[in-house]
Write a protein that holds these residues in place. Sequence first.
Motif, PDB file in Angstrom:
ATOM      1  N   ARG A  66       0.875  -1.240   0.123  1.00 13.35           N
ATOM      2  CA  ARG A  66       0.089  -0.005   0.142  1.00 13.35           C
ATOM      3  C   ARG A  66       0.804   1.210  -0.073  1.00 13.35           C
ATOM      4  N   TYR A  67       1.944   1.130   0.863  1.00  5.00           N
ATOM      5  CA  TYR A  67       2.735   2.521   0.858  1.00  5.00           C
ATOM      6  C   TYR A  67       3.513   2.634  -0.388  1.00  5.00           C
ATOM      7  N   ASP A  68       3.896   1.611  -0.958  1.00  7.08           N
ATOM      8  CA  ASP A  68       4.614   1.661  -2.592  1.00  7.08           C
ATOM      9  C   ASP A  68       3.443   2.420  -3.437  1.00  7.08           C
ATOM     10  N   VAL A  69       2.337   1.881  -3.534  1.00 10.05           N
ATOM     11  CA  VAL A  69       1.252   2.298  -4.449  1.00 10.05           C
ATOM     12  C   VAL A  69       0.967   3.658  -4.236  1.00 10.05           C
ATOM     13  N   MET A  70       0.954   4.156  -2.817  1.00 10.81           N
ATOM     14  CA  MET A  70       0.539   5.591  -2.675  1.00 10.81           C
ATOM     15  C   MET A  70       1.714   6.562  -2.899  1.00 10.81           C
ATOM     16  N   VAL A 165      -4.559   2.497   9.724  1.00 14.25           N
ATOM     17  CA  VAL A 165      -3.170   3.198   9.152  1.00 14.25           C
ATOM     18  C   VAL A 165      -2.976   2.152   8.090  1.00 14.25           C
ATOM     19  N   SER A 166      -2.803   2.384   7.016  1.00 18.04           N
ATOM     20  CA  SER A 166      -2.219   1.424   5.919  1.00 18.04           C
ATOM     21  C   SER A 166      -1.111   0.809   6.203  1.00 18.04           C
ATOM     22  N   ARG A 167       0.044   1.497   6.803  1.00 13.49           N
ATOM     23  CA  ARG A 167       1.045   0.890   6.907  1.00 13.49           C
ATOM     24  C   ARG A 167       1.008  -0.480   7.891  1.00 13.49           C
ATOM     25  N   ILE A 168      -0.015  -0.192   8.795  1.00 11.52           N
ATOM     26  CA  ILE A 168       0.009  -1.455   9.905  1.00 11.52           C
ATOM     27  C   ILE A 168      -0.616  -2.732   9.036  1.00 11.52           C
ATOM     28  N   LEU A 169      -1.606  -2.413   8.053  1.00  7.73           N
ATOM     29  CA  LEU A 169      -1.684  -3.635   7.263  1.00  7.73           C
ATOM     30  C   LEU A 169      -0.599  -4.228   6.163  1.00  7.73           C
ATOM     31  N   ASP A 170       0.251  -3.241   5.983  1.00 13.74           N
ATOM     32  CA  ASP A 170       1.239  -3.909   5.260  1.00 13.74           C
ATOM     33  C   ASP A 170       2.430  -4.575   6.243  1.00 13.74           C
TER      34      ASP A 170
END
Length: 429
Positions: A66-70, A165-170
């Motif tokens: 998710r972080y990469d895509v954002m 937080v999207s980073r938590i899912l990553d």
Amino acid sequence: MEMVAEGELSQGMRMPTVREVAGALGMSPAGVAAAWRELVDWRVLETKRRGGTTVLGPALPRRATRYDVMMKASEGIPLNLGHLTPDKSILPPLDRAFAAALRDARVHDAAPAPISEMLREAVEPNWPFQPGFMMATHGGIAAAELALQTSVRPGDRVIVDSPTVSRILDILESLGARAVPVTYREGGPDLGELRKALAMRPAAFVYQPVGNHPTGWSVTPDWIRQAADLLAEAHMPIIELVQAPLMHAQPWLSLGTRLPRIVVHVHAYNFFTGTDLRVGVVGGSDYYIDRMWQKLTFSSGWVSRILQNALAFQLTDPGALNSLRTYVETCRQRHGTMLDSLGRVGFTLPRTDGPTIWLPVPDEYVVTNQLSSRGIVVHPGSYFSPAPLASDHVLINGAALGGGHDMVAEAIGSIISGMFRRSSEIIDL
């Protein structure tokens, strides 16, 4: 893995069955199946029901998807309203903070400490409960990752607030853990869903008690009371992440007031100091935080005293505090102005402390793509949940803009009006 990397096992090749491999190697089928699962986790093999197991290709390192895509979505786009990053043009200055940090007699001391004396004295008086252990980390997300790394194993279930937080899912995906979502409603994560999730024997619970990212909602004292009763017999860490604590009025609420033995409470400060002074503070359970600290000592991953003391200065020096209060007030005003502008084009939104705005839209990908074509980045709501949400949203950093709020709101409004107009024309046809 070596055979795939060297081409002996080519991409698309169908692998023999687990029983065939076990027989050929003199192994138990269970041992081979465990190895197969690990290769699937590494994306070397793919197993399909009734389709057998095939080779995908060489092992790829796990990525923060998710972080990469954002990050890629924002490349080359002039106006980034998606990332929770501060506007560096209004951040409080740091020159005096670093000068003061260097005056600490323990600077360059080879013996590491979990937290510097200056930083502990700055944050402990306002901590929402009496912590058994405190330490500094390289930001709030780093603290949450460390807490999960030291408590969660592949295959474990972890309860998360949703959206989160999207980073938590990553991070959970990188650990091979399964996220169990609990819907964050106004007032706190849904207690009925939390009760059901606890029956799955989770290894941890990660949520945001103050200023949920992205909705902006916070828990209430009643939620703390009821959730503490539900979690009273839990034997797992409760990881509380607060992304922008200074945006929210005290007292900050925490389950640590009721369950200090298992709560790991995290404050992130880089929204108020900038990306190069990235320091988080974690305080709470001596059992779980000591495990985090021991993990850091293997690689000297502890935070520089200079960085810790610079943050302490920003939080205690009268002049620095005045600059910080001005910055926070500016962020709140910008957030409110963005809400007002969105209200003028038809959005009725709750008044939160910010900085995020969780905007409901008919189709998040149409809105994000069309805004991107106009030079504006916002992020789709699906990036912030491990499961489909009940409705589409986009995330906006309400504190990012110093002007032009009406222009952004009108762009969003015109995109949505166009979507409804096209839908109406299709229905007429």
